[in-house]
Design an enzyme around this catalytic site. Structure first.
Site, mmCIF file in Angstrom:
data_model
loop_
_atom_site.group_PDB
_atom_site.id
_atom_site.type_symbol
_atom_site.label_atom_id
_atom_site.label_comp_id
_atom_site.label_asym_id
_atom_site.label_seq_id
_atom_site.Cartn_x
_atom_site.Cartn_y
_atom_site.Cartn_z
ATOM 1 N N TRP A 98 9.515 -0.812 -7.312
ATOM 2 C CA TRP A 98 10.796 -0.493 -7.970
ATOM 3 C C TRP A 98 11.142 0.986 -7.814
ATOM 4 O O TRP A 98 12.265 1.401 -8.044
ATOM 5 C CB TRP A 98 10.743 -0.879 -9.452
ATOM 6 N N ASP A 99 10.149 1.773 -7.410
ATOM 7 C CA ASP A 99 10.355 3.200 -7.175
ATOM 8 C C ASP A 99 11.601 3.416 -6.304
ATOM 9 O O ASP A 99 12.343 4.378 -6.473
ATOM 10 C CB ASP A 99 9.151 3.807 -6.430
ATOM 11 N N GLU A 138 2.200 0.459 -17.833
ATOM 12 C CA GLU A 138 1.190 -0.513 -17.363
ATOM 13 C C GLU A 138 -0.131 -0.453 -18.138
ATOM 14 O O GLU A 138 -1.074 -1.152 -17.783
ATOM 15 C CB GLU A 138 0.960 -0.302 -15.861
ATOM 16 N N LYS A 180 1.600 4.841 -20.593
ATOM 17 C CA LYS A 180 1.358 5.471 -19.297
ATOM 18 C C LYS A 180 2.573 6.277 -18.833
ATOM 19 O O LYS A 180 2.455 7.372 -18.306
ATOM 20 C CB LYS A 180 1.063 4.357 -18.285
ATOM 21 N N GLN A 181 3.761 5.712 -19.026
ATOM 22 C CA GLN A 181 4.963 6.325 -18.447
ATOM 23 C C GLN A 181 6.181 5.857 -19.228
ATOM 24 O O GLN A 181 6.097 4.923 -20.027
ATOM 25 C CB GLN A 181 5.087 5.916 -16.990
HETATM 26 O O1 IFM Z 1 5.779 1.649 -9.342
HETATM 27 C C1 IFM Z 1 4.806 2.512 -9.803
HETATM 28 C C2 IFM Z 1 4.424 2.088 -11.202
HETATM 29 O O2 IFM Z 1 5.506 2.167 -12.073
HETATM 30 C C3 IFM Z 1 3.307 2.959 -11.717
HETATM 31 N N1 IFM Z 1 2.183 2.937 -10.832
HETATM 32 C C4 IFM Z 1 2.526 3.364 -9.474
HETATM 33 C C5 IFM Z 1 3.623 2.514 -8.885
HETATM 34 C C6 IFM Z 1 3.977 3.008 -7.479
HETATM 35 O O3 IFM Z 1 4.458 4.318 -7.531
#
Ligand code: IFM
Length: 759
Positions: free
Chosen positions: A339-340, A479, A592-593
């Site tokens: 999705w990046d 995640e 995580k994010q």
């Molecule tokens: O898409 C990301 C995910 O959101 C977090 N781990 C790394 C992936 C690839 O950059």
């Protein structure tokens, strides 16, 4: 300080791989890692977009192709090598303006011979099949025989540093002696895709050719030509190396002849001629993408690095490839697309290089059948885009990996990270909002919107007791928490995806009713589905705090342990709080994010200022930023809610993700998402650019006090807009007639004119 350069002074064995990534030269077709020819340390990397193979690897992965960079200098029979020679001086420069990587070094061999080598390299942006290097070699304290070895290495493997996982994706088909020059043709293991690399050396001075003898040999999986020459103390000799690349993806002709014709023409036109067209092509790119930040050199170089590498990673000429999470810069994440691309990188292309944006979306369209197969295999309907994608849209996420402590763990993202479908839907509608490209929507976009909505229809679960739809057992952007129920990012965007599908179905009915009929027929959807979609969109569950202010990241998140983050490392990244169990992160509120924060940026118009502020403050305290996708999002939302202090910190963290290696894994490739996040931080964050509910562009800038001026351009529908933001004045130039809201006041701009607004 040259604000167009990234420079490395001094030779250090420990940062070789990091700089190989930073110094990648790519043109979207090919990415060549910035390997230094005179060092044996590092990871070879020649990646060609769209060349994937599984072979004996865990999953399908980008192939590390035969390496054409091989170039050795022997003084008599003594190899000039960084590890064995003493290094008298060493400097490498990436000139981002012209996309040229150069090196200047002076080394002394064990027997005391000192040689100066100045070299440069480019991977052509004007003709993607061409690349070249130039070497200026000057003996400093000797005259004598020098051997120059040119080779192509077909022994390259993927995962060369990982003993258990090394895999070879290429079988050698043929080595060629082109006389002058060499070629090596290979084929991938599974799909038998042919790949050829050709190279030729030209060494000339005022007397003509400098080479005295040549020997060709095939040494195992290497093809080699060695030239003998004589060099004089203090006299510089120049050697050019020309390279061409072709694969079966490019031509139906025999690869050898296509690549040879290309090479002959290239040599005829000359190194400098191609270099000029390459630089001109980059000049055009920079006109579209550059961001100027006056008054802050660190931010200026940093942002340019991100824009440079992001633009270098895409190629509008191929609608069957996309940009991987690590771009064409390394083997990290196996060259897979996440999705990046749609959420982080695509906005940059939509606003600056819309043709590239369309090609990236077409990659999804061209892999739609794979997505349908994913849905079918997992018991759903419609299209389920893969969490990790390679060449055909089927799911390629590995099932097993390692956790933070090195223990083997099951990877669930490929099974549960469903939001990818809506992320792609977001990319489609965002592209349309900015470009108004109706043709794309009619022919490709609506089909993807409908088929992703059809997937959600089959994926949601109806909870009769509560009279609501739920999506259970998922992973959201954060995640750390797996198998959660009703992740809001997933649910909210599923609802939004469905609403957009309905909206654009009606839109298509007005534009081309017959097309819609055919589409409904093909996708097997009818009014019954559409009614159900409306019901789902109204009743999908969005968990919130009792007073409705804080969105609960997923059902039950509020009940987890709150563990305060109190310590930060030298890059101001959070340090794991003491006592936290890394294998039990799911029991905590550590995330995580950006997740809820991410949602508020994907759909900014859906949330009020107060809700954004409250959620930013709540989740900021809980975010570990263990993904490079995170800091840019906090920077943008922080700016939107007045946290200007932290916003700059997050912005610098984002733009220096790779330059300072603050995630600790730049060796494995570029952080593509954070390059896109860097652009977004400036444009959506500091400039505060957004699309208002009335469909017009809005600007609400805030720039740090040391920024004298922030300048950038965007494509907006059929015009180009150029923004110059000073501390007290904003100037907007437009090539077409436009209305734009600046700090909530509407300004009309006539064609080819500028409005000047006092803050
Ligand atoms: O898409 C990301 C995910 O959101 C977090 N781990 C790394 C992936 C690839 O950059």
């Amino acid at each position: 300080m040259n604000l167009w350069n990234v420079e490395l002074e001094g030779y250090n064995k420990n940062n070789i791989k990091k700089y190989e990534t930073i110094f990648v030269l790519a043109n979207g077709y090919k990415g060549l890692r910035g390997r230094l020819e005179f060092s044996k340390i590092g990871n070879k990397g020649n990646f060609l977009a769209g060349i994937f193979d599984k072979g004996q690897a865990q999953v399908t992965e980008i192939v590390n192709c035969q390496d054409p960079l091989g170039f050795n200098i022997y003084i008599d029979n003594e190899l000039v090598n960084m590890e064995e020679c003493s290094v008298d001086s060493f400097k490498r420069v990436l000139n981002m303006k012209e996309a040229i990587l150069s090196a200047e070094l002076v080394v002394t061999t064990k027997s005391g011979k000192t040689v100066e080598i100045n070299s440069e390299r480019y991977v052509s942006k004007s003709n993607v099949h061409r690349w070249a290097s130039k070497y200026e070699i000057t003996p400093k304290n000797f005259s004598g025989k020098v051997f120059i070895e040119n080779y192509i290495d077909g022994s390259v493997t993927n995962s060369s540093d990982d003993v258990m996982n090394r895999s070879k994706h290429l079988s050698i088909i043929q080595a060629y002696d082109i006389r002058p020059g060499i070629a090596l043709e290979t084929k991938t293991i599974d799909k038998k895709i042919g790949i050829i690399e050709l190279t030729r050396l030209i060494g000339e001075n005022s007397k003509g050719n400098i080479f005295k003898a040549r020997r060709y040999s095939k040494l195992g999986e290497k093809v080699v030509e060695v030239y003998e020459t004589f060099m004089r103390e203090g006299t510089t000799e120049v050697i050019y190396k020309y390279g061409t690349t072709y694969t079966d993806r490019d031509t139906d002709e025999e690869l050898y002849y296509s690549a040879l014709e290309e090479l002959n023409n290239f040599v005829l036109q000359g190194y400098e001629t191609e270099k000029s067209s390459h630089s001109e092509a980059w000049d055009e790119v920079w006109k579209d993408i550059d961001i100027q930040i006056q008054g802050d050199d660190k931010a200026q170089v940093g942002i340019r690095f991100n824009l440079f590498q992001l633009a270098a990673s895409a190629y509008e000429g191929d609608e069957k490839v996309s940009i991987a999470a690590k771009a064409l810069h390394g083997e990290g994440y196996k060259g897979h697309v996440f999705w990046d691309t749609e959420v982080f990188m695509l906005p940059f292309f939509i606003y600056t290089r819309p043709k590239v944006a369309k090609a990236l979306l077409m990659y999804r369209y061209n892999t739609l059948d794979g997505a349908r197969e994913n849905a079918r295999l997992s018991g759903y309907r419609g299209a389920r885009f893969p969490w990790e994608a390679a060449d055909d849209g089927t799911e390629v996420t590995p099932k097993w990996g390692f956790d933070y402590e090195g223990n083997a763990v099951r990877i669930w993202t490929g099974d549960e990270e469903f939001h990818i479908n809506s992320d792609i839907a977001f990319g489609i509608t965002e592209y349309f909002r900015v470009t108004c490209d109706e043709g794309f929507l009619i022919n490709f976009g609506v089909e993807m919107l409908l088929d992703t909505a059809k997937f959600w229809e089959s994926r949601v679960e109806y909870n009769e007791e509560e009279d609501r739809y739920e999506i259970n057992s998922v992973i959201g952007p954060d995640e750390f928490h797996e198998h959660v129920n009703n992740n809001v990012f997933t649910n909210y965007l599923a609802k939004w995806n469905i609403e957009k599908a309905i909206y654009f179905k009606e839109w298509l009915k007005r534009k081309d009713e017959n097309k819609l009929k055919i589409l409904c027929n093909q996708l097997c959807v009818n009014e019954e589905d559409f009614e159900k979609w409306v019901d789902i969109s109204k009743k999908i569950y969005i968990p919130k705090s009792e007073d409705g202010t804080i969105i609960e990241q997923f059902q039950g998140f509020f009940d987890l342990d709150y563990i305060p983050i109190t310590e930060y490392d030298q890059n101001s990244m959070p340090i794991w709080p003491k006592g936290v169990k890394l294998d039990r992160l799911g029991d905590t509120q550590l995330i995580k994010q950006a997740d809820v924060v991410q949602l508020m940026l994907v759909l900014p118009e859906e949330f009020s200022y107060d809700i954004k502020k409250a959620n930013y403050e709540y989740y900021e305290k809980r975010t570990m930023h263990k993904s490079s996708l995170s800091p840019s999002m906090y920077s943008i939302l922080g700016l939107a809610v007045g946290d200007t202090n932290n916003a700059y910190k997050y912005f610098i963290k984002t733009v220096y993700t790779d330059l300072e290696d603050n995630q600790g894994n730049t060796d494995f490739g570029l952080h593509g998402a954070s390059t896109g996040g860097s652009w977004q931080s400036v444009v959506f964050g500091f400039a505060g650019l957004s699309i208002g509910l009335d469909g017009n562009l809005k600007l609400r800038p805030w720039i740090p006090s040391n920024w004298d001026k922030l300048c950038f351009g965007v494509n907006w529908r059929n015009s180009k807009l150029q923004f110059s933001i000073y501390q007290d004045v904003i100037e907007v130039y437009s090539t077409g007639e436009n209305s734009i809201s600046v700090n909530d006041r509407i300004y009309k701009i006539s064609k080819n004119s500028t409005v000047v607004i006092k803050k």
